[in-house]
Design an enzyme around this catalytic site. Structure first.
Site, mmCIF file in Angstrom:
data_model
loop_
_atom_site.group_PDB
_atom_site.id
_atom_site.type_symbol
_atom_site.label_atom_id
_atom_site.label_comp_id
_atom_site.label_asym_id
_atom_site.label_seq_id
_atom_site.Cartn_x
_atom_site.Cartn_y
_atom_site.Cartn_z
ATOM 1 N N HIS A 160 -11.509 -3.886 0.667
ATOM 2 C CA HIS A 160 -10.346 -4.985 0.855
ATOM 3 C C HIS A 160 -10.876 -6.220 1.021
ATOM 4 O O HIS A 160 -10.305 -6.953 1.893
ATOM 5 C CB HIS A 160 -9.394 -4.493 2.018
ATOM 6 C CG HIS A 160 -8.550 -3.226 1.850
ATOM 7 N ND1 HIS A 160 -7.489 -2.976 1.124
ATOM 8 C CD2 HIS A 160 -9.124 -2.029 2.185
ATOM 9 C CE1 HIS A 160 -7.171 -1.751 0.887
ATOM 10 N NE2 HIS A 160 -8.170 -1.107 1.644
ATOM 11 N N ASN A 203 -1.532 1.094 2.175
ATOM 12 C CA ASN A 203 -1.477 0.670 0.535
ATOM 13 C C ASN A 203 -0.264 0.867 -0.020
ATOM 14 O O ASN A 203 0.651 0.960 0.780
ATOM 15 C CB ASN A 203 -2.589 1.664 0.319
ATOM 16 C CG ASN A 203 -3.877 1.452 0.330
ATOM 17 O OD1 ASN A 203 -4.413 0.165 0.745
ATOM 18 N ND2 ASN A 203 -4.689 2.753 0.698
#
Ligand code: NDP
Length: 500
Positions: A56, A129
């Site tokens: 990420h 997510n």
């Protein structure tokens, strides 16, 4: 701007009288070692980068607010949900997963959807997510999986061979693979995707009853995706498409919004539900546990400084608040210690004191010192407990009900009988897609699998094809045809042939 500019100073506050010319010995001579203003400038510049997140790394973030629209107090006593109309400030960071901090926003990848709600009982982080499931269901497997999404140790390139080798050896990934290779794997920026808390968490109400809960953030902008070709084209046109799109829309006053919904399961149901409700590779079908509206999340403020707010933001699924708790979800259990650990490494032990991470309400404890203790560090208040000097006390009203656990300690096979249906839910997903979405999903998979190379190519392809066939025959056939693999279906799956 008619304001008088502020006086330029060094970091220690010494006014600077020349910010363009170093001190030299003579008009054309060398620079003197004593030019501290120069050294400070260069030394600070050398240290501008902090370690990027291992996953990420590329992200965008904004501040906003959450407003309760529906009463869920029968399930939770969390103060954020205390009454309809209540507002809570928040920060949300979106991200891609596998790429580095400068990678393209339109890569095929899950998108991170991490929200920090600044509640009066502490910060509540939902670190999810844009997918309701994940590739693995035991944290023991996380590092290996991520290695396959990063770079080949020799070529330093992304490797379809590594990816498909791993996925084909790990059928629990199939559900997430089918989502990833649908067009939802290349969303049109960050405003048009759903967020999911993904894990099962718990709600605890005022009577100390526990419910299991899943969080869903449904985009009110509508789902919108790039096709594979459009995403690839956008990589070249504007690698920062999603960042630019988010900033532009907020700055134009077009604030993106999501509806928070929950699925709630009574605690006892978990013992008999036909799906393991703590398995992160599975969803709870909506027909079994319908979505319940909770409130609207809105992003309305672009942070004034990217590094201070977005890069230094640090989320942790460990950060729950009274009325919200954990569950036995193995992946959640693994993430509880590992996210704060990553932040201590990346930002330092006092990362919770950085403005974006700091709870704006009272924080009182006996933690002291450590690198960068940049607030008052507890001042002269006691730094041990118990004490006779009025230090902070515990609040016995916020205890959780005991959670029953059963069985012997063992490394139980996560995919033992009863836990090994990796196919029904990806199959259902494929079958609910429109014809066009099915075609795109097959095309996206074929395009990616064509990149598999080397001596194990055929073996990897055949192994992965078996998974696709077991999920859905049309999916398996479509991928096989796209890869020019000849399959005699009468031998391979006679029963399935009859249903074609
Ligand atoms: P439903 O028909 O009630 O729901 C289907 C869900 O699938 C909707 O939430 C929809 O999201 C979502 N969806 C549609 N296309 C895609 C895609 N390409 N990738 C990911 N999600 C997609 O069915 P069920 O609840 O019975 O679930 C059936 C299947 O739907 C599951 O096996 C799972 O794969 C998928 N799904 C289920 C979710 C759940 O929590 N039950 C959540 C998300 C996906 P939207 O409404 O936003 O378009």
């Amino acid at each position: 701007m008619s304001e008088t500019p502020k006086k330029l100073t060094t970091a220690s506050g010494r006014p600077v009288w020349d910010n363009q010319n170093s001190v030299t010995a003579g008009k054309r001579g060398p620079i003197l070692l004593q030019d501290y203003i120069l050294h400070e400038k260069m030394a600070h510049f050398n240290r501008e980068r902090i370690p990027e997140r291992v996953v990420h790394a590329k992200g965008s973030g904004a501040y906003g607010r959450f407003m309760v629209t529906n009463d869920i107090t029968p399930y939770t006593r969390a103060k954020i949900f205390a009454e309809v109309g209540k507002e809570t400030r928040l920060f949300l960071r979106f991200s891609t997963v596998g790429g580095e901090k400068g990678s393209a926003d339109t890569e095929r990848d899950p998108r991170g959807f991490a929200v920090k709600f600044y509640t009066e009982d502490g910060n509540w982080d939902v670190v999810g997510n844009n997918t309701p499931v994940f590739f693995v269901k035991d944290p023991m497997k996380f590092g290996d999986f991520i290695h396959t999404q990063k770079r080949d140790p020799k070529t330093n390139c992304k490797s379809p061979t590594m990816m498909w080798d791993y996925w084909s050896l790990n059928p629990e990934s199939l559900h997430q693979v089918v989502i990833l290779f649908s067009d939802r794997g290349t969303p049109y920026g960050y405003r048009h995707l759903n967020g999911y808390g993904s894990h099962t968490f718990s709600f605890i109400n005022k009577d100390n009853e526990r419910f299991w809960v899943k969080f869903h953030f449904k985009t009110l902008q509508g789902i919108k995706n790039f096709t594979d070709a459009e995403a690839t084209e956008m990589k070249g046109k504007d690698a920062d498409f999603a960042q630019r799109d988010l900033v532009a829309s907020i700055e134009a006053g077009d604030f993106p919004r999501w509806m928070l919904k929950v699925q709630v399961m009574p605690e006892k149901d978990a013992e008999t539900y036909h799906i393991n409700p703590f398995d992160l590779t599975k969803v709870w079908p909506h027909a079994d546990y319908p979505l319940i509206d909770v409130g609207v999340l809105e992003l309305n403020e672009v942070p004034r400084n990217y590094h201070a707010h977005v890069e230094q933001s640090a989320f942790a699924p460990a950060h729950v608040v009274d009325g919200i708790g954990y569950s036995p979800d193995r992946m959640l259990q693994g993430r509880i210690p590992s996210y704060p650990d990553a932040h201590r490494y990346r930002l330092g032990v006092n990362y919770e004191k950085l403005p974006v991470n700091r709870c704006p309400f009272a924080i009182n404890n006996y933690q002291r010192d450590g690198a960068m203790a940049f607030d008052d560090n507890g001042g002269d208040s006691p730094n041990y407990y118990p004490n006779s000097f009025g230090g902070p006390e515990v609040d016995k009203t916020v205890g959780e009900p005991p959670m029953a656990v059963f069985g012997l300690c063992e490394r139980y096979d996560r995919n033992a009988e009863g836990e090994d249906d990796h196919y029904s839910q990806p199959g259902s997903l494929f079958r609910l897609m429109s014809q066009v979405d099915q075609q795109h999903t097959i095309g996206n998979i074929v395009g990616a699998m064509k990149g598999i190379s080397g001596p194990r190519r055929e073996q990897i392809i055949m192994r992965q094809l078996c998974h696709f066939f077991r999920a859905d025959v049309k999916l398996g056939m479509g991928v096989a045809q796209g890869l020019d693999v000849q399959i005699d279906m009468r031998q391979f799956m006679p029963a399935a042939m009859e249903s074609l």
